[in-house]
Write an enzyme that holds these catalytic residues in place. Structure first.
Site, PDB file in Angstrom:
ATOM      1  N   ASP A 104       4.126  12.798  94.494  1.00  9.69           N
ATOM      2  CA  ASP A 104       2.831  12.257  94.912  1.00  9.69           C
ATOM      3  C   ASP A 104       3.069  10.974  95.699  1.00  9.69           C
ATOM      4  O   ASP A 104       4.048  10.264  95.455  1.00  9.69           O
ATOM      5  CB  ASP A 104       1.947  11.956  93.700  1.00  9.69           C
ATOM      6  CG  ASP A 104       1.537  13.217  92.954  1.00  9.69           C
ATOM      7  OD1 ASP A 104       1.333  14.247  93.616  1.00  9.69           O
ATOM      8  OD2 ASP A 104       1.427  13.176  91.715  1.00  9.69           O
ATOM      9  N   ASP A 139      -2.777  18.511  96.405  1.00 11.42           N
ATOM     10  CA  ASP A 139      -3.936  18.198  95.560  1.00 11.42           C
ATOM     11  C   ASP A 139      -5.221  18.130  96.387  1.00 11.42           C
ATOM     12  O   ASP A 139      -6.269  18.639  95.977  1.00 11.42           O
ATOM     13  CB  ASP A 139      -3.720  16.862  94.844  1.00 11.42           C
ATOM     14  CG  ASP A 139      -2.506  16.879  93.935  1.00 11.42           C
ATOM     15  OD1 ASP A 139      -2.211  17.937  93.359  1.00 11.42           O
ATOM     16  OD2 ASP A 139      -1.855  15.825  93.813  1.00 11.42           O
TER      17      ASP A 139
END
Length: 205
Positions: A139, A158
């Site tokens: 991330d 995401d």
């Protein structure tokens, strides 16, 4: 020669249960673009942000902050990493099953976004350290705070998932069906994305 009768108003054309090639192609194309964008941004993040302090952008609205997440949002389920690949494989299987009857272009975009996002994180779960099916997701995007204190640090996979789900909710609320029909006020369905054209009727006459 007698012309074939037109389709009854509010009813789908014969063969409506078969997938529409264009819709399936759009689903696959959107999924591929989402997957490649996710893989490229993760590669760039690892190359540029490893061992660096978070990069502040847009006056602090966005930070580029490299993290590796073994769980879901806010590291939920971090001790049970193995379960996330299994859930993702189930989601991918469901989307493939839906594609067998997909005729709606908006639904193709929605499912393509979900599929691309799911595959992006699945690649991390399977191929990244520490081990297959226990890999940590890369991330790199944090909102309002450099370390995800306001909103979980996320990636393009995401984002793709969230956008796809939100679009699916919107389509459901507006009555759009995955087979190309739209639910009417009386609970019946009428053609939305797929209609029988006059030319098609003449060909079947």
């Amino acid at each position: 020669m007698t012309a074939a009768p037109s389709a009854e108003p509010g009813r789908s054309e014969p063969g409506g249960g078969k997938p529409r090639p264009r819709a399936v192609a759009i689903l696959a194309g959107v999924a591929l673009v989402a997957l490649l964008a996710d893989l490229v941004t993760k590669h760039l993040a690892l190359a540029a942000l490893t061992d660096r302090e978070p990069v502040r952008l847009l006056g602090g609205l966005v930070y580029l902050s490299l993290t590796r997440n073994s769980g879901a949002a806010w590291s939920i389920g971090s001790d049970h990493t193995w379960i996330f690949p299994l859930i993702t494989i189930g989601v991918v299987g469901w989307i493939v099953w839906m594609a067998l009857r997909l005729r709606s272009l908006p639904w193709a975009i929605s499912l393509g976004l979900v599929l691309g996002g799911a595959l992006g994180n699945l690649v991390d779960r399977i191929f990244r350290a520490p081990s297959p099916f226990h890999g940590h997701v890369v991330d790199m995007i944090s909102l309002f705070d450099p370390y995800g204190q306001v909103w979980p640090v996320f990636n393009l996979a995401d984002s793709s998932l969230v956008c796809g789900v939100l679009l699916a909710v919107l389509l459901e609320l507006t009555g759009r069906q995955r087979d190309g029909r739209r639910a009417g006020r009386d609970g019946d369905t009428g053609d939305a994305d797929v209609t029988t054209t006059t030319a098609d009727q003449r060909e079947r006459a």
